[in-house]
Design a protein around this motif. Sequence first.
Motif, PDB file in Angstrom:
ATOM      1  N   CYS B 155     -45.551 -44.435  41.939  1.00 40.85           N
ATOM      2  CA  CYS B 155     -46.107 -45.358  42.913  1.00 40.85           C
ATOM      3  C   CYS B 155     -45.067 -46.324  43.433  1.00 40.85           C
ATOM      4  N   CYS B 158     -42.237 -48.914  39.577  1.00 38.41           N
ATOM      5  CA  CYS B 158     -41.164 -48.705  38.604  1.00 38.41           C
ATOM      6  C   CYS B 158     -39.804 -48.747  39.298  1.00 38.41           C
ATOM      7  N   THR B 221     -44.977 -45.659  32.196  1.00 42.12           N
ATOM      8  CA  THR B 221     -46.055 -44.912  31.556  1.00 42.12           C
ATOM      9  C   THR B 221     -46.323 -43.576  32.239  1.00 42.12           C
ATOM     10  N   CYS B 222     -46.305 -43.575  33.563  1.00 41.69           N
ATOM     11  CA  CYS B 222     -46.527 -42.312  34.279  1.00 41.69           C
ATOM     12  C   CYS B 222     -45.503 -41.275  33.835  1.00 41.69           C
ATOM     13  N   CYS B 252     -46.134 -50.394  32.776  1.00 39.68           N
ATOM     14  CA  CYS B 252     -46.627 -49.928  34.076  1.00 39.68           C
ATOM     15  C   CYS B 252     -46.640 -51.079  35.058  1.00 39.68           C
TER      16      CYS B 252
HETATM   17  S1  SF4 Z   1     -45.917 -46.236  35.429  1.00 40.78           S
HETATM   18 FE1  SF4 Z   1     -47.225 -47.602  36.635  1.00 40.78          FE
HETATM   19  S2  SF4 Z   1     -45.766 -48.668  37.942  1.00 40.78           S
HETATM   20 FE2  SF4 Z   1     -44.702 -46.873  37.179  1.00 40.78          FE
HETATM   21  S3  SF4 Z   1     -45.033 -45.264  38.687  1.00 40.78           S
HETATM   22 FE3  SF4 Z   1     -46.719 -45.102  37.222  1.00 40.78          FE
HETATM   23  S4  SF4 Z   1     -48.387 -46.305  38.065  1.00 40.78           S
HETATM   24 FE4  SF4 Z   1     -46.515 -46.909  39.099  1.00 40.78          FE
END
Ligand code: SF4
Lengths: 495, 278
Positions: B155, B158, B221-222, B252
């Motif tokens: 998204c 990160c 986390t993703c 996240c």
């Molecule tokens: S871990 Fe959270 S912030 Fe990072 S890409 Fe996934 S949803 Fe987005």
Amino acid sequence: MKLERQQTPFHELHDILDHALSKSSDKRVGLLTSITGGEIATLLLSPKDGTAELMVTAVENNKYSSFSTHHAQFHWFERALFDFFGIVPEGHPRFKHLLLHDQYAQDFFPLRKIDLPTDFRNALPRRYEFLEVKGEGVYELPVGPIHAGVIEPGHFRFSCFGETIVNLEIRLGWVHRGVEKRLTEVPWQKAHFVAEAAASDTALANAFAHAIAIESILDLEITERAQYLRTIALEIERLAVHIIDVGGIGTDIGLLGISSAMGRLRGKALALADLISGSRFLRGFIFPGGVRPVSERKLSEIKAGVIALKKDLTPVIQMLSDNQMATERMKDIGKLSKSLAAEFGMVGIIGKACGIDCDTRRQFQQGKYPELAPEPSIEIGGDILARTAVRVGEIWSSLKTIETLVDNCPHGEEKVTVPEMLPANATGLGIVEATRGELIHLIFTDEDGKICRYAIKDPSFDNWTAISIAIRDNLIADFPLCNKSMALSYSGNDL
Amino acid sequence: MLKLITYLLQQGVATAKNICPDLAEGVIGLPMLTDAPCQSGCTACVEVCPTDAISVFNIDDANHVRLDLGACIGCGYCVDVCPTGTIKNNPTTRVAVRTREELILTTAGAAAEAANKELVTQGRTAAAKIPTADSLSKASWFGRSVAARVVSTGCSACDMELGAAGNPIFDMERFGVHIVASPRFADALIVTGPVSKGMQEALVSCYGAMSSPRVVIALGTCAISGGVHKGGYAEANGVDNILPVNVYIPGCPPHPWSIIHGILLAMGKEHLALAKKK
Ligand code: SF4
Ligand code: SF4
């Protein structure tokens, strides 16, 4: 906003759209999608009075005659409609897959709920064909999906003649994660976390639009304090993104001092986010029914932070706008005309930079807006300079708005009790002016009160085409700066 | 231009001296488990967790909690609802680890180990196809500097925090970390996001274009487990379904200090992240 699903036959829909999208009308299309695959749902917005209507039209034989031939704004909606539901918009001028790539099976339509007609054959190959510009001396330049910097993936196919871009085709969908489907799979009480992960620099706006939509279905009134706090948080998010995007313009022009100063100041905006929500990206702050508690002490710290940030930003932004070289680098580059922007339904920064007053904060109910909505930041140049000026204008207005909101924020509860169940066959709409523009969440429940379809329209979905149009006949070396000035979201678009 | 230089000089050095300090009060970090016994019959945390990162189980009539930080998005809701203080907010930013197992916490100690292991492999889709990791017997391979290539598949929050780790305050370049524009001269591959179908091929070819030895860092986390996207039709289940992962950075998104901690771990320089007292 709670909506009725108005059954509208095709011939009527055609007339309604022709009328609504004519020059004399101020209506616009919010989105076009389907619920089960057996119908199309068209959301028509009336910005003037802040209302919306939803027309549901049964589709026969899994196809209908494309709207894109008359109304350019539909061209991506219809491609996505096919990707997800397998409904064919016949006569679409550039019919190909939009978001689902070659890895998916030929007849895979993830959001379709009803069976495909037995005689249906998906004639559209999964393999993607780029538009080929022919002619002596024309060459192609492929860029992406992985880019040189730390940014999201997308593929740009430039057709160039010498240094000049003749055509740019953008292929997205690389980060399609199935967010809309997931939103119908999780318990609705937890769905706001998924909505936030749709595009995280827009996490708050997504949670906000989600909450508005759910609360409208439930006929739930939230407290005045929660309305204020939501609105403050929305402006903090806008501030943080605009600061880094203006800094990014500095990077691409070569004024690294500006970008490093802005990078540092973005940290101060994120500190405001930390203060109000405990999270730099305002995650988990808004949920249906209210917001997390915020103490008075934190609110006064936010106000002090805003005043300090304004003081810190002033000299840096002044140096950027006083810099003759920077101005010349941005002027008349990546220009988009107002008429094309209107025709393609551009929203947000890009629309505002072309002189279109499309700030939904002044149009649709969201937190303390439109009541306390700031004056819109509108420019007419349509170029990189204008887009940067719109951002700068919004930085100042967000700072001022946060101050006013903090001063007037009433005491009281932050949340109200939320019912366990959603009502059956209801439709809820949430519209929020996210940093990049109009963000729409549209939620449908089924006869059991379960969310059966969740549609998100990120502002970038409307706006990606703007880059292709604006960069035409510009130099290839101007692309990075032009792209930065639009700063569109890939993940919000791909979902 | 002169004005800009004067301005920058006036601002002085913004860079933080204290490396990877704890989070300020009130800031939500990852959850942690304490010694306080869990209340019998309580499942409050399980009910609020958006990613099913928590499970509650019974050993010898005592309620126990298992917490998978690799699935947790750090929303803090479990901390808010836990009546016994068994789950608490963890203020540390030094959260990166080398193995997936280390991310699974439990109050049951050794008694729960087997089940923890099972959780690690659960949900892996294509285990057989993962290339074997480059041998990194010399922990000091990248001790002085590391060139990192970033592949973003999520998204973008990160990515933004990784970008922030390079800003004047966190300044990861001082540890010899460079973000490079081609996999050809990269030592480390930093992956953000859950790597859904659309990006799998691109990620594998990027890894293939790097020369050995390579390290892979799963950022967020993703990237570790798929996060909120896990198990969907887009196969967004995390990096270690596709590539061997050397360092996991949970969160996240993870805090810029946590990202720096993870990169230092990949370089074998994690001692630099021991917080100095002022
Ligand atoms: S871990 Fe959270 S912030 Fe990072 S890409 Fe996934 S949803 Fe987005
Ligand atoms: S902090 Fe993590 S474990 Fe706790 S509820 Fe949120 S996602 Fe679940």
